[in-house]
Design a protein around this motif. Sequence first.
Motif, PDB file in Angstrom:
ATOM      1  N   LEU A 196       0.833  -1.212   0.000  1.00 33.13           N
ATOM      2  CA  LEU A 196       0.000   0.000   0.000  1.00 33.13           C
ATOM      3  C   LEU A 196       0.861   1.253   0.000  1.00 33.13           C
ATOM      4  O   LEU A 196       1.792   1.378   0.810  1.00 33.13           O
ATOM      5  N   HIS A 197       0.499   2.189  -0.887  1.00 30.12           N
ATOM      6  CA  HIS A 197       1.212   3.468  -0.988  1.00 30.12           C
ATOM      7  C   HIS A 197       0.212   4.592  -1.249  1.00 30.12           C
ATOM      8  O   HIS A 197       0.410   5.426  -2.126  1.00 30.12           O
ATOM      9  N   LEU A 203     -11.766   7.216   0.443  1.00 26.89           N
ATOM     10  CA  LEU A 203     -11.687   6.047  -0.432  1.00 26.89           C
ATOM     11  C   LEU A 203     -10.740   4.969   0.108  1.00 26.89           C
ATOM     12  O   LEU A 203     -10.915   3.783  -0.177  1.00 26.89           O
ATOM     13  N   THR A 204      -9.737   5.373   0.868  1.00 25.23           N
ATOM     14  CA  THR A 204      -8.752   4.396   1.331  1.00 25.23           C
ATOM     15  C   THR A 204      -9.003   3.896   2.754  1.00 25.23           C
ATOM     16  O   THR A 204      -8.364   2.941   3.185  1.00 25.23           O
ATOM     17  N   LEU A 205      -9.906   4.527   3.490  1.00 20.71           N
ATOM     18  CA  LEU A 205     -10.239   4.040   4.829  1.00 20.71           C
ATOM     19  C   LEU A 205     -10.846   2.642   4.729  1.00 20.71           C
ATOM     20  O   LEU A 205     -11.780   2.418   3.952  1.00 20.71           O
ATOM     21  N   ASN A 206     -10.302   1.687   5.493  1.00 13.56           N
ATOM     22  CA  ASN A 206     -10.799   0.302   5.510  1.00 13.56           C
ATOM     23  C   ASN A 206     -10.789  -0.340   4.124  1.00 13.56           C
ATOM     24  O   ASN A 206     -11.598  -1.225   3.836  1.00 13.56           O
ATOM     25  N   MET A 207      -9.875   0.088   3.293  1.00 16.78           N
ATOM     26  CA  MET A 207      -9.804  -0.400   1.913  1.00 16.78           C
ATOM     27  C   MET A 207      -9.486  -1.895   1.850  1.00 16.78           C
ATOM     28  O   MET A 207     -10.057  -2.633   1.043  1.00 16.78           O
ATOM     29  N   ILE A 208      -8.576  -2.347   2.695  1.00 11.60           N
ATOM     30  CA  ILE A 208      -8.226  -3.766   2.722  1.00 11.60           C
ATOM     31  C   ILE A 208      -9.075  -4.429   3.807  1.00 11.60           C
ATOM     32  O   ILE A 208      -8.744  -4.418   4.990  1.00 11.60           O
ATOM     33  N   ASP A 209     -10.205  -4.965   3.376  1.00 13.34           N
ATOM     34  CA  ASP A 209     -11.147  -5.596   4.294  1.00 13.34           C
ATOM     35  C   ASP A 209     -11.366  -7.044   3.877  1.00 13.34           C
ATOM     36  O   ASP A 209     -10.668  -7.571   3.004  1.00 13.34           O
ATOM     37  N   ARG A 227      -0.857   4.259   5.465  1.00 13.50           N
ATOM     38  CA  ARG A 227      -1.673   4.692   6.588  1.00 13.50           C
ATOM     39  C   ARG A 227      -2.374   3.485   7.198  1.00 13.50           C
ATOM     40  O   ARG A 227      -2.939   2.642   6.488  1.00 13.50           O
ATOM     41  N   GLY A 228      -2.353   3.411   8.525  1.00  9.06           N
ATOM     42  CA  GLY A 228      -2.850   2.236   9.223  1.00  9.06           C
ATOM     43  C   GLY A 228      -4.330   1.972   9.044  1.00  9.06           C
ATOM     44  O   GLY A 228      -4.769   0.815   9.019  1.00  9.06           O
ATOM     45  N   LYS A 229      -5.112   3.039   8.916  1.00 10.17           N
ATOM     46  CA  LYS A 229      -6.557   2.864   8.838  1.00 10.17           C
ATOM     47  C   LYS A 229      -7.027   2.377   7.463  1.00 10.17           C
ATOM     48  O   LYS A 229      -8.219   2.206   7.239  1.00 10.17           O
ATOM     49  N   SER A 230      -6.089   2.124   6.566  1.00  7.23           N
ATOM     50  CA  SER A 230      -6.457   1.527   5.279  1.00  7.23           C
ATOM     51  C   SER A 230      -6.733   0.033   5.410  1.00  7.23           C
ATOM     52  O   SER A 230      -7.322  -0.562   4.515  1.00  7.23           O
ATOM     53  N   ILE A 231      -6.300  -0.576   6.507  1.00  2.66           N
ATOM     54  CA  ILE A 231      -6.473  -2.017   6.708  1.00  2.66           C
ATOM     55  C   ILE A 231      -7.391  -2.264   7.902  1.00  2.66           C
ATOM     56  O   ILE A 231      -7.196  -1.681   8.971  1.00  2.66           O
ATOM     57  N   VAL A 232      -8.363  -3.133   7.712  1.00  2.00           N
ATOM     58  CA  VAL A 232      -9.195  -3.590   8.820  1.00  2.00           C
ATOM     59  C   VAL A 232      -8.409  -4.708   9.517  1.00  2.00           C
ATOM     60  O   VAL A 232      -8.273  -5.811   8.978  1.00  2.00           O
ATOM     61  N   LEU A 250       3.989  -4.412   8.582  1.00  2.00           N
ATOM     62  CA  LEU A 250       3.160  -3.257   8.911  1.00  2.00           C
ATOM     63  C   LEU A 250       3.995  -2.188   9.615  1.00  2.00           C
ATOM     64  O   LEU A 250       4.422  -2.379  10.753  1.00  2.00           O
ATOM     65  N   ASP A 251       4.202  -1.079   8.951  1.00  2.00           N
ATOM     66  CA  ASP A 251       4.865   0.059   9.575  1.00  2.00           C
ATOM     67  C   ASP A 251       3.848   0.988  10.223  1.00  2.00           C
ATOM     68  O   ASP A 251       4.213   1.855  11.020  1.00  2.00           O
ATOM     69  N   VAL A 252       2.586   0.817   9.868  1.00  2.00           N
ATOM     70  CA  VAL A 252       1.505   1.665  10.380  1.00  2.00           C
ATOM     71  C   VAL A 252       0.371   0.763  10.842  1.00  2.00           C
ATOM     72  O   VAL A 252       0.203  -0.350  10.338  1.00  2.00           O
TER      73      VAL A 252
END
Length: 312
Positions: A196-197, A203-209, A227-232, A250-252
């Motif tokens: 992820l970049h 659009l990217t919040l919770n994108m990887i669900d 950004r951490g909040k892109s992944i659930v 995971l860096d975030v």
Amino acid sequence: MKILHLDTNHELMLTQLNALGYVNHEDYTSTKAEIEAKISAYDGVIIRSRFSIDQSFLDAATNLKFIGRVGAGLENIDCDYAERKGIHLISAPEGNRNAVGEHTLGMLLSLFNKLNKADREVREGKWLREANRGIELDGLTVGLIGYGNMGKAFAKKLRGFDVEVLCYDIKPHVGDANATQVDLKTFQNQCNVVSLHTPQTPLTLNMIDAYFIAAMAKPFWLLNTARGKSIVTSALVDALQSGKLLGAGLDVLEYEKKSFESLFETQMPEAFKYLIAAENVLLTPHVAGWTIESKEKLAQTIVDKIKVLFKA
């Protein structure tokens, strides 16, 4: 022109801005309310992530001409409202893109070769060679979600490997010699690694669900230096437990505070307890772009953009 600095940065920023004739004041401790009470006296603000610059702050900043964010993203700023007020927004993704690219590659190779696990075991007197047999990156397909400064930097680092690099981005025609742009279905059908970049946006919040993970055709590895909040996180843990996700770097984290300076508003979430015990998960504290060199580059980028903006 008076500039208020709200976070510490590389010393070159104050040195160069002083030399250009700007009046620079530093306040690294006052509360947001205390800053709002005096912000009308300033033409510029330079911040990292200390607090959000929202409508109340911007309404108080009656003379503000620019906001400089010493970092890549602008999610801690109400950009639409600032722009409606004619305030210029400056960020510095060029400053830490190389650091992010190197960190992402390092995480991937460490996961593939079980470096952290092997190091810990040797320190404990264990010599487990077969249990630490790694896998090779060559021959795999690496997919990048988001192909701006950070994605391009990582793709450039991958040029020395025999891999296919794909990118998926909402903007058209961003692919280049280092990555082929594809649609989401092709991306999910072909990728062995997903990195992820992307900035933090609606659009990217919770994108990887769970739905995104289920749509991946192959078991895959996941990297997040964005950004951490892109992944659930709960969906990520479920996928690790099922084997659909082979490992994660995971860096975030979803649980970071907005300032990025600490974790957890309250107690440790159950999903995080799984992550810290998992041998196929590598965790770092939001430091992918946090190198000695990037600290200088970020500050220099902000100064250079101020000089261009005001033709100093």
